[in-house]
Design a protein around this motif. Structure first.
Motif, PDB file in Angstrom:
ATOM      1  N   PRO A   1     -25.816  19.525  -9.475  1.00 42.71           N
ATOM      2  CA  PRO A   1     -24.913  19.039 -10.521  1.00 42.71           C
ATOM      3  C   PRO A   1     -25.570  19.028 -11.893  1.00 42.71           C
ATOM      4  O   PRO A   1     -26.761  18.736 -12.020  1.00 42.71           O
ATOM      5  N   ALA A   2     -24.770  19.346 -12.902  1.00 39.19           N
ATOM      6  CA  ALA A   2     -25.265  19.330 -14.286  1.00 39.19           C
ATOM      7  C   ALA A   2     -24.790  18.106 -15.048  1.00 39.19           C
ATOM      8  O   ALA A   2     -25.344  17.763 -16.096  1.00 39.19           O
ATOM      9  N   THR A   3     -23.738  17.445 -14.544  1.00 45.20           N
ATOM     10  CA  THR A   3     -23.224  16.224 -15.169  1.00 45.20           C
ATOM     11  C   THR A   3     -23.181  15.119 -14.121  1.00 45.20           C
ATOM     12  O   THR A   3     -23.211  15.371 -12.913  1.00 45.20           O
TER      13      THR A   3
ATOM     14  N   GLU B   1     -20.252  15.391 -11.777  1.00 50.43           N
ATOM     15  CA  GLU B   1     -20.513  16.355 -10.715  1.00 50.43           C
ATOM     16  C   GLU B   1     -21.441  15.747  -9.656  1.00 50.43           C
ATOM     17  O   GLU B   1     -21.254  15.963  -8.453  1.00 50.43           O
TER      18      GLU B   1
ATOM     19  N   ALA C   1     -33.892  20.255 -10.136  1.00 49.51           N
ATOM     20  CA  ALA C   1     -33.080  20.618 -11.296  1.00 49.51           C
ATOM     21  C   ALA C   1     -33.242  19.551 -12.374  1.00 49.51           C
ATOM     22  O   ALA C   1     -33.777  18.465 -12.120  1.00 49.51           O
ATOM     23  N   GLN C   2     -32.773  19.872 -13.554  1.00 50.97           N
ATOM     24  CA  GLN C   2     -32.763  18.878 -14.621  1.00 50.97           C
ATOM     25  C   GLN C   2     -31.876  17.692 -14.231  1.00 50.97           C
ATOM     26  O   GLN C   2     -30.843  17.867 -13.574  1.00 50.97           O
TER      27      GLN C   2
ATOM     28  N   PRO D   1     -28.983  15.174 -14.655  1.00 47.01           N
ATOM     29  CA  PRO D   1     -27.701  15.448 -15.319  1.00 47.01           C
ATOM     30  C   PRO D   1     -27.517  14.725 -16.659  1.00 47.01           C
ATOM     31  O   PRO D   1     -28.227  13.774 -16.993  1.00 47.01           O
TER      32      PRO D   1
ATOM     33  N   LYS E   1     -21.701  18.615 -20.347  1.00 46.30           N
ATOM     34  CA  LYS E   1     -22.455  19.843 -20.560  1.00 46.30           C
ATOM     35  C   LYS E   1     -22.557  20.113 -22.061  1.00 46.30           C
ATOM     36  O   LYS E   1     -21.655  19.798 -22.824  1.00 46.30           O
TER      37      LYS E   1
ATOM     38  N   ASN F   1     -32.688  13.171 -20.899  1.00 45.23           N
ATOM     39  CA  ASN F   1     -32.454  12.989 -19.462  1.00 45.23           C
ATOM     40  C   ASN F   1     -33.698  12.534 -18.703  1.00 45.23           C
ATOM     41  O   ASN F   1     -33.732  12.574 -17.482  1.00 45.23           O
TER      42      ASN F   1
END
Length: 437
Positions: free
Chosen positions: A175-177, A180, A298-299, A301, A305, A314
Motif C-alpha cells: 500500500p502507498a496510502t 490502502e 516499501a516506503q 504510506p 499519493k 513518513n
C-alpha cells in the motif's frame, strides 16, 4: 535492529536543575587532557543481548587500543536503564568519557549541559562535519546550537510485508496510502492472523508513529517556542488514526496493545501478521527464522499519493548518537575514540553487523548497504524523514504522550470505544503533565 527506550520525566527535570552546579569528573584518571590511557564507554544495547554487544564491540575496541594505546572499559547499558544512568551522571558530574544516546534525546540532554558541544574544532578533530548525512545531523541537538553528539547508527522506518500472505490475499503491491493499508489489512485479517502488528505498550514506539502521523496531518506537537500543543485537532487526528488500527479498523490483534518487547517483530516473522512498521528489521527477522526472500520492504504510506512538504514525512530520523561527557578528564582521547568509531571502516563493520545504516556518507555508499531493504530505508532517511522535536522537553513528550497512547490502546483492546473526544482527553492529560517551559 530495533531499540526499546523508556524515559524518566522526573529525572530529566531534576537533572536540568542540578546540572548547572554539578561538579566532579569523568572516569578517566588523568586530567591533563590527553595523557590517560583508559576511557570508559557506555554503549547502548543494539544486538540480540548485552553479551552479543560485547562480542561485537570488544574486538573493535581492541583495534582502537592497538592503534592508540588507549584501553576502553566497555559497559553495555540496557535501554531501560540508559537515560536514568545518563541523567544521574549529569547531576553528579561522575560519568563515562564517551556514551551512546538515543538521538531523540539529544536536545533534552543538551539542556542538562551533560554533553560536550561539538563545535568546529571538535568536528575537525574527528574528520569534519561534512562527512555525516544531513538528516542524521538534524537529530543531534537544538537548532542554532552546536550539536551535543554525532551520529553513530542511523535508522528509518519501512513497511515490511509478507509476500506469500499478500499473494494469497490477492494483493498485488504494497500500500502507498493509509486507506490502502487498512483495506489490505482487512483482507489479511482472517483465520487468527492479522493484517498489521503494532507495539502498543512501547512508549517510544507510540510517539514515533504519533509524530509521523502528526506531520502528515499538519501537527508538530510543539510550537516554535517549545510549548506543547498536544490537543490541536491535527494532533488528535494523528493519534486516533494510529490507535484505530486496533480500535476501529481491527487490523491489529487486541493483544498488541500490551506488546513492548519487540513481540510484533516475532509475530510478523512467524506469519501471525502480514505487515509491520519497523526500523531496519532485517537482522531481527533473521533471528526469528524469516528469510529475506519471504518479505518485501516499501516506503511507509502517506495520507494521499503525491504528498508534498511536511505531509510527505513518513519516518522519524531514528538512530543512535555518540556523545562525549562534558566532565571527561580526557577530551583528546575521547575525540580519538569518536573519530575511530565514526571512521569509514568501523561504520561499515558496526552498521553492517547491526543491520543499521551508516550516517557517514562514504560508508553508506558502500555496496553492502545497497540491499533492497536498506535502499528503501536510506531513501526514506534522505528524502522523507524528519527529526523528532529538538526541544528540551522531548523526553517528557515520549513519556506522557507515549503513555496516553498505551492507555488508549488498552481501552481499545478491552472493547471500549476510542473517539475523537476520548483521544483529546487523553492528550489533554498528557499535556498537563508536561513541565512548564
Amino acid at each position: 535492529m530495533h531499540i526499546i527506550r523508556t524515559t524518566a520525566a522526573a529525572a530529566v527535570a531534576a537533572a536540568l536543575i542540578a546540572s548547572a552546579t554539578a561538579c566532579g569528573g569523568g572516569s578517566s584518571t588523568d586530567s591533563s587532557g590527553g595523557g590517560s590511557k583508559t576511557l570508559t564507554y557506555w554503549a547502548s544495547n543494539q544486538g540480540s543481548s548485552l553479551e552479543n554487544d560485547k562480542e561485537v564491540l570488544e574486538p573493535e575496541l581492541a583495534k582502537f587500543e592497538k592503534q592508540t594505546g588507549i584501553k576502553v572499559k566497555l559497559e553495555v547499558v540496557p535501554w531501560s536503564d540508559l537515560l536514568n544512568r545518563i541523567l544521574a551522571a549529569a547531576t553528579s558530574g561522575q560519568g563515562p568519557d564517551v556514551l551512546n544516546i538515543g538521538n531523540t534525546w539529544s536536545a533534552s540532554l543538551q539542556a542538562t549541559n551533560a554533553l560536550m558541544p561539538f563545535d568546529a574544532k571538535a568536528f575537525d578533530a574527528i574528520g569534519g562535519k561534512d562527512r555525516f548525512v544531513d538528516a542524521a545531523l538534524g537529530a543531534t541537538g537544538a537548532e542554532g546550537k552546536d550539536p551535543a553528539a554525532v551520529p553513530l547508527y542511523s535508522l528509518a522506518y519501512g513497511l515490511y510485508y509478507n509476500k506469500k500472505m499478500f499473494a494469497d490475499a490477492g494483493i498485488a503491491a504494497p500500500p502507498a496510502t493509509w486507506d490502502e493499508l487498512v483495506a489490505d489489512g482487512k483482507k489479511l485479517t482472517k483465520g487468527g492472523k492479522y493484517g498489521l502488528a503494532v507495539e502498543g505498550g512501547n512508549l517510544s514506539e507510540n510517539v514515533h508513529h504519533a509524530f509521523v502521523f502528526g506531520k502528515q496531518h499538519g501537527a508538530d506537537f510543539f510550537d516554535a517556542s517549545g510549548k506543547p500543543t498536544f490537543t490541536t485537532p491535527e494532533a488528535v487526528a494523528a493519534v486516533k488514526q494510529y490507535i484505530d488500527f486496533i480500535a476501529n479498523d481491527k487490523i491489529a490483534a487486541p493483544g498488541n496493545a500490551e506488546y513492548a518487547a519487540n513481540q510484533s517483530v516475532a509475530d510478523f516473522a512467524t506469519g501471525k501478521a502480514g505487515m509491520l512498521l519497523w526500523q531496519a528489521a532485517g537482522s531481527s527477522l533473521k533471528s526469528h527464522g524469516m528469510k529475506p526472500e519471504d518479505y518485501g520492504v516499501a516506503q511507509v504510506p502517506f495520507q494521499t499519493k503525491g504528498a508534498t512538504g511536511d505531509t510527505a514525512v513518513n519516518s522519524m530520523v531514528a538512530g543512535i548518537n555518540l556523545a562525549v561527557f562534558n566532565k571527561t578528564k580526557n577530551v583528546d582521547g575521547a575525540l580519538k575514540f569518536v573519530k575511530f568509531m565514526t571512521s569509514d571502516d568501523e561504520q561499515k563493520i558496526l552498521n553492517g553487523t547491526y543491520g543499521s545504516l551508516p550516517p557517514v556518507k562514504a560508508a553508506q555508499s558502500d555496496a553492502a548497504f545497497s540491499t533492497p531493504d536498506l535502499k528503501v530505508l536510506a531513501d526514506a532517511l534522505a528524502n522523507s524523514a524528519a527529526p523528532l522535536p529538538q526541544v528540551a522537553n522531548e523526553s517528557q513528550f515520549e513519556t506522557t504522550v507515549g503513555t496516553a497512547m498505551k492507555d488508549l490502546f488498552a481501552a481499545a483492546a478491552a472493547g471500549q470505544p476510542v473517539t475523537t473526544d476520548s483521544v483529546k482527553a487523553a492528550l489533554e492529560k498528557a499535556q498537563q503533565q508536561m513541565p512548564a517551559s
